[in-house]
Design an enzyme around this catalytic site. Structure first.
Site, PDB file in Angstrom:
ATOM      1  N   LYS A  68      -0.693  -9.476 -11.631  1.00 21.90           N
ATOM      2  CA  LYS A  68      -0.311  -8.519 -10.592  1.00 21.90           C
ATOM      3  C   LYS A  68       1.187  -8.247 -10.507  1.00 21.90           C
ATOM      4  O   LYS A  68       2.006  -9.149 -10.670  1.00 21.90           O
ATOM      5  CB  LYS A  68      -0.790  -9.025  -9.208  1.00 21.90           C
ATOM      6  CG  LYS A  68      -2.273  -8.905  -8.975  1.00 21.90           C
ATOM      7  CD  LYS A  68      -2.819  -7.478  -9.021  1.00 21.90           C
ATOM      8  CE  LYS A  68      -2.525  -6.706  -7.750  1.00 21.90           C
ATOM      9  NZ  LYS A  68      -3.248  -7.242  -6.589  1.00 21.90           N
ATOM     10  N   HIS A  93      -5.081  17.958  -3.016  1.00 23.09           N
ATOM     11  CA  HIS A  93      -6.274  17.164  -2.680  1.00 23.09           C
ATOM     12  C   HIS A  93      -6.352  15.898  -3.537  1.00 23.09           C
ATOM     13  O   HIS A  93      -7.442  15.371  -3.765  1.00 23.09           O
ATOM     14  CB  HIS A  93      -7.562  17.967  -2.845  1.00 23.09           C
ATOM     15  CG  HIS A  93      -7.513  19.317  -2.201  1.00 23.09           C
ATOM     16  ND1 HIS A  93      -7.901  19.539  -0.898  1.00 23.09           N
ATOM     17  CD2 HIS A  93      -7.071  20.515  -2.675  1.00 23.09           C
ATOM     18  CE1 HIS A  93      -7.724  20.823  -0.602  1.00 23.09           C
ATOM     19  NE2 HIS A  93      -7.208  21.436  -1.660  1.00 23.09           N
ATOM     20  N   GLU A 121       5.474  -0.490  -0.178  1.00 22.68           N
ATOM     21  CA  GLU A 121       4.488  -0.711   0.883  1.00 22.68           C
ATOM     22  C   GLU A 121       5.178  -1.038   2.199  1.00 22.68           C
ATOM     23  O   GLU A 121       4.735  -0.606   3.276  1.00 22.68           O
ATOM     24  CB  GLU A 121       3.536  -1.838   0.487  1.00 22.68           C
ATOM     25  CG  GLU A 121       2.638  -1.460  -0.679  1.00 22.68           C
ATOM     26  CD  GLU A 121       1.852  -2.652  -1.196  1.00 22.68           C
ATOM     27  OE1 GLU A 121       0.623  -2.612  -1.116  1.00 22.68           O
ATOM     28  OE2 GLU A 121       2.465  -3.635  -1.657  1.00 22.68           O
TER      29      GLU A 121
END
Ligand code: ARG
Length: 451
Positions: free
Chosen positions: A272, A139, A279
């Site tokens: 960043k 979970h 991705e």
């Protein structure tokens, strides 16, 4: 209509497979006497020239000639008169089915070796992270400790099954449809077994493998769907590992550092480091799934046998293949440059609640039924929460008040190496199990030097 109906813009990549099929067909025609040996040699010579031109990038593909098969036949006719006999006892329907089976055989081998590349990259990282404990999650909540190696090996299992599927697929694709003609075979005295043997459509004993029903041979697209389906399943695995590694590389987890070559910065935010390769793998997996959907939808409801719809079967197969391969290669590169961050992993796994289950097992060893043990540890966790202290910092009196069967040594459980070492049965994350799995896979992949 010419532009609408052409397929050479995408099926030209079958050229060398189609030539291979034609050479075998011509050799069979010569064997049974439908053409002479001189004609066969002329055809082979013409194809040698054409193949050289294709390989040099000098061959001119003409959309007016519709597909790769007509382009090649036309080019051969311009070179040798015997070309007019090549299409004896053959239809484009069994011809295209043959070219695609040759393509699938080779594509399966390429995918298998790319999968092995990913498995080797995973294995190398697993070897390096056997002592790096991390929380395992259910979970997406911290559940129980495992080693990073054990987590990475889970993906080796998935890609190992993918490899098995593509190997079995290669066997199923390895059947010769030539001789099925347009749909009903031919009246001419051909030798199907000879063609099959020449093209390597044989079983392990060297016996020819031929399609057994001419209608099925030209209408069936099972292996197309199977290829896309195996590719989809593999892409699902790729997408899941991409997602795991994206999480691991985030500032929230910081379990790993990704290699600069596979990440990008932001044009605006100087701090960043975006996990673009992962991705894109996650994103491109959608295209593979889309190709499977296209194929299923394409074939469903088509009456036997060949229908022109089936020309649309190639772009999704090629796209699934190309996309899958590029994802596998890029994942390998990303993994090779990835570094674990042991401090961040240690901090995450230090949460003593990860060992609450081990404390319940401790009570089971004291003779407490598991359901009761689960309840008692739950009570201890609740008390620790109320006292705002870590679970192992409850006093002996606190836990003994919950149940007298908490012994003086109840804190032994709160030790990660002990917790992992206690899990040495098959399939578990114990360090000896994990090392044995790494050794097993290394032998399987032929990288024994690792161990
Ligand atoms: N380009 C066609 C295809 O890929 C070849 C088969 C054509 N056969 C036919 N009966 N028109 O499906």
């Amino acid at each position: 209509m010419v532009r609408f109906s052409e397929s050479v813009s995408f099926d030209h990549r079958l050229a060398l497979f189609d030539i291979e099929g034609s050479l075998a067909h011509a050799a069979m025609l010569a064997k049974v006497g439908l053409i002479t040996e001189e004609e066969r040699a002329a055809i082979a010579g013409g194809f040698a020239q054409i193949q050289a031109e294709i390989e040099a990038g000098a061959f001119h593909w003409d959309v007016a000639l519709e597909d790769v098969h007509m382009n090649l036949e036309q080019a051969l006719r311009q070179r040798v008169p015997a070309a007019a006999k090549l299409h004896t006892a053959r239809s484009r329907n069994d011809q295209v089915a043959t070219a695609m089976r040759l393509f699938f055989r080779s594509a399966a081998e390429t995918v298998v070796s790319a999968l092995e590349g990913v498995m080797r990259s995973l294995l190398a990282k697993a070897e390096a992270t056997q002592a790096v404990a991390i929380p395992g999650y259910t979970h997406l909540q911290r559940a129980q400790p495992v080693s990073m190696a054990h987590h990475l090996l889970a993906y080796v299992e998935m890609f190992g099954r993918d490899r098995e599927r593509f190997q079995e697929f290669r066997q199923r694709a390895n059947v010769c449809p030539l001789g099925s003609g347009a749909l009903a075979g031919t009246t001419l005295p051909i030798d199907r077994a000879h063609t099959a043997r020449l093209l390597g459509f044989v079983d392990e004993a060297g016996n020819p493998r031929m399609t057994r029903n001419s209608l099925d041979a030209v209408a069936d697209r099972d292996i197309f769907l199977e290829f896309a389906s195996h590719a989809t399943l593999c892409a699902v695995h790729l997408s899941r590992i991409a997602e795991d590694l994206i999480l691991w590389a985030s500032s929230e987890f910081r379990f790993v550092d990704l290699p600069d070559a596979f990440t990008t910065g932001s044009s605006l935010m100087p701090q960043k480091k975006n996990p673009d390769s992962l991705e894109l793998i996650r994103g491109k997996s959608a295209r593979v799934h889309g190709s499977l959907t296209t194929l299923v939808t394409l074939v469903k409801g088509l009456p036997l046998t060949y229908n022109r719809d089936l020309q649309e079967d190639k772009p999704p197969v090629f796209d699934a293949f190309d996309t899958l391969l590029s994802c596998l290669d890029v994942l390998s590169g990303t993994l090779d440059g990835m570094q674990a961050r042991p401090e961040a992993c240690a901090a995450a796994v230090a949460d003593p609640l990860l060992l609450a289950t081990d404390l319940a097992d401790y009570l089971v060893n004291q003779g407490v039924p598991f359901r009761d043990a689960h309840h008692l540890v739950g009570a201890a966790v609740g008390l620790a929460e109320k006292k705002a202290c870590p679970l192992p910092e409850l006093s002996d009196a606190d836990v003994k008040a919950i149940d007298a069967r908490f012994g003086d040594d109840w804190r032994v459980c709160f030790d990660i190496p002990r917790a992992l070492a206690a899990r040495e049965m098959p399939g578990m994350p114990g360090p000896r199990q994990v090392a044995a799995e790494i050794a097993r896979w290394s032998r399987d992949l032929g990288s024994i030097d690792a161990l």
